[in-house]
Design an enzyme around this catalytic site. Structure first.
Site, PDB file in Angstrom:
ATOM      1  CE  LYS A 184      -3.381  -2.421   2.845  1.00 30.82           C
ATOM      2  NZ  LYS A 184      -3.752  -2.671   4.250  1.00 30.82           N
ATOM      3  N   GLY A 185       2.132   1.079   0.403  1.00 35.57           N
ATOM      4  CA  GLY A 185       2.984   2.234   0.715  1.00 35.57           C
ATOM      5  C   GLY A 185       3.225   3.208  -0.415  1.00 35.57           C
ATOM      6  NE  ARG A 214      -0.843   1.990   4.912  1.00 36.00           N
ATOM      7  CZ  ARG A 214       0.206   1.209   4.643  1.00 36.00           C
ATOM      8  NH1 ARG A 214       1.225   1.684   3.965  1.00 36.00           N
ATOM      9  NH2 ARG A 214       0.233  -0.041   5.041  1.00 36.00           N
ATOM     10  CG  ASP A 266      15.430  -1.960   5.261  1.00 33.11           C
ATOM     11  OD1 ASP A 266      16.646  -1.780   5.371  1.00 33.11           O
ATOM     12  OD2 ASP A 266      14.724  -2.385   6.207  1.00 33.11           O
ATOM     13  CD  GLU A 283       8.294  -0.782  -2.434  1.00 32.37           C
ATOM     14  OE1 GLU A 283       7.156  -0.290  -2.436  1.00 32.37           O
ATOM     15  OE2 GLU A 283       8.573  -1.852  -1.851  1.00 32.37           O
ATOM     16  CG  ASP A 284       6.866   2.123   0.433  1.00 33.94           C
ATOM     17  OD1 ASP A 284       7.615   1.226   0.000  1.00 33.94           O
ATOM     18  OD2 ASP A 284       6.071   1.939   1.385  1.00 33.94           O
ATOM     19  CG  ASP A 343       2.541   0.684   7.691  1.00 33.78           C
ATOM     20  OD1 ASP A 343       3.456   0.453   6.887  1.00 33.78           O
ATOM     21  OD2 ASP A 343       2.213  -0.114   8.595  1.00 33.78           O
TER      22      ASP A 343
HETATM   23  P1  IMP Z   1      13.017  -4.531   2.019  1.00 34.76           P
HETATM   24  O1  IMP Z   1      12.376  -5.750   1.425  1.00 34.76           O
HETATM   25  O2  IMP Z   1      13.846  -4.877   3.229  1.00 34.76           O
HETATM   26  O3  IMP Z   1      13.815  -3.735   1.007  1.00 34.76           O
HETATM   27  O4  IMP Z   1      11.861  -3.628   2.604  1.00 34.76           O
HETATM   28  C1  IMP Z   1      11.037  -2.900   1.763  1.00 34.76           C
HETATM   29  C2  IMP Z   1       9.597  -2.941   2.232  1.00 34.76           C
HETATM   30  O5  IMP Z   1       9.514  -2.908   3.653  1.00 34.76           O
HETATM   31  C3  IMP Z   1       8.854  -1.731   1.702  1.00 34.76           C
HETATM   32  O6  IMP Z   1       7.982  -2.125   0.680  1.00 34.76           O
HETATM   33  C4  IMP Z   1       8.070  -1.236   2.909  1.00 34.76           C
HETATM   34  O7  IMP Z   1       6.771  -1.763   2.837  1.00 34.76           O
HETATM   35  C5  IMP Z   1       8.724  -1.845   4.103  1.00 34.76           C
HETATM   36  N1  IMP Z   1       9.599  -0.887   4.824  1.00 34.76           N
HETATM   37  C6  IMP Z   1      10.946  -0.934   4.920  1.00 34.76           C
HETATM   38  N2  IMP Z   1      11.415   0.066   5.687  1.00 34.76           N
HETATM   39  C7  IMP Z   1      10.334   0.775   6.063  1.00 34.76           C
HETATM   40  C8  IMP Z   1      10.176   1.975   6.869  1.00 34.76           C
HETATM   41  O8  IMP Z   1      11.118   2.608   7.394  1.00 34.76           O
HETATM   42  N3  IMP Z   1       8.894   2.409   7.024  1.00 34.76           N
HETATM   43  C9  IMP Z   1       7.824   1.784   6.474  1.00 34.76           C
HETATM   44  N4  IMP Z   1       7.931   0.672   5.721  1.00 34.76           N
HETATM   45  C10 IMP Z   1       9.167   0.166   5.524  1.00 34.76           C
HETATM   46 MG    MG Z   2       5.986  -2.390   0.960  1.00 35.83          MG
END
Ligand code: IMP
Ligand code: MG
Length: 172
Positions: A40-41, A162, A99, A95-96, A156
């Site tokens: 949703k982000g 959000r 990480d 994508e939002d 979120d």
């Molecule tokens: P990754 O798979 O570790 O790269 O994380 C990415 C996903 O985790 C994103 O689509 C977000 O939904 C969520 N996410 C990672 N860090 C944050 C944050 O600081 N705030 C909110 N959502 C996050």
């Molecule tokens: Mg996400």
């Protein structure tokens, strides 16, 4: 609401999102692309971004769950896939935040099986500290941020906030 600190203001977001759109407008001039929003982000980001786009786009929405209680679970579930054929199409994933990179790696592997002509990744926030080996780096990045949990502008905190018009973090 708990004590929060503003990290990226509404004005900074608006300016950078427009700049990202101009980069895309230059790179995709005369082309057509499928924008895939990761729910949703990224809904707020894509809604603002696409209103500055001046080439032809269609919009699709996917939902992935990769987080619980603000920590990576290591498990990624697809809750909703796209509903159109993207074979031969130029795709831009919106994508939002990135990480560890595990979510976009999963998305890349999934979308590649659908044989698009190209896939690029447009990410509002990049938290590079925890990036894992073998994960991709975005083609378009709004802001590089320190390693803190952020929310607002579509992201979120335990499902809430959000709707904040800026990007925030908890005070430490
Ligand atoms: P990754 O798979 O570790 O790269 O994380 C990415 C996903 O985790 C994103 O689509 C977000 O939904 C969520 N996410 C990672 N860090 C944050 C944050 O600081 N705030 C909110 N959502 C996050
Ligand atoms: Mg996400």
């Amino acid at each position: 609401m708990e004590n929060i600190v503003e990290m990226i203001s509404q004005r900074e977001l608006a300016r950078r999102v427009e700049e990202l759109a101009q980069e895309l407008n230059a790179d995709y001039a005369g082309k057509e692309a499928v924008f895939i929003c990761l729910l949703k982000g990224a809904a707020v980001f894509m809604a603002d971004l696409m209103r500055h786009i001046n080439f032809d786009i269609t919009t699709e929405y996917m939902e992935i769950a990769s987080y619980s209680s603000n920590q990576p679970t290591g498990k990624i579930d697809m809750k909703k896939d796209i509903g159109v054929d993207i074979a031969g199409k130029d795709v831009v994933v919106i994508e939002d935040i990135i990480d560890t990179g595990a979510t976009l790696k999963f998305i890349r592997e999934h979308l590649q099986t659908k044989n698009p002509n190209s896939i690029k990744y447009c990410v509002l926030l990049d938290n590079p500290v925890r990036r894992q080996e073998g994960c991709l780096n975005p083609d378009y990045t709004g802001f590089t941020i320190p390693n803190r949990y952020v929310f607002g502008y579509g992201l979120d905190h335990d499902g809430k906030h959000r709707n904040l018009p800026f990007v925030a973090a908890l005070t430490i």
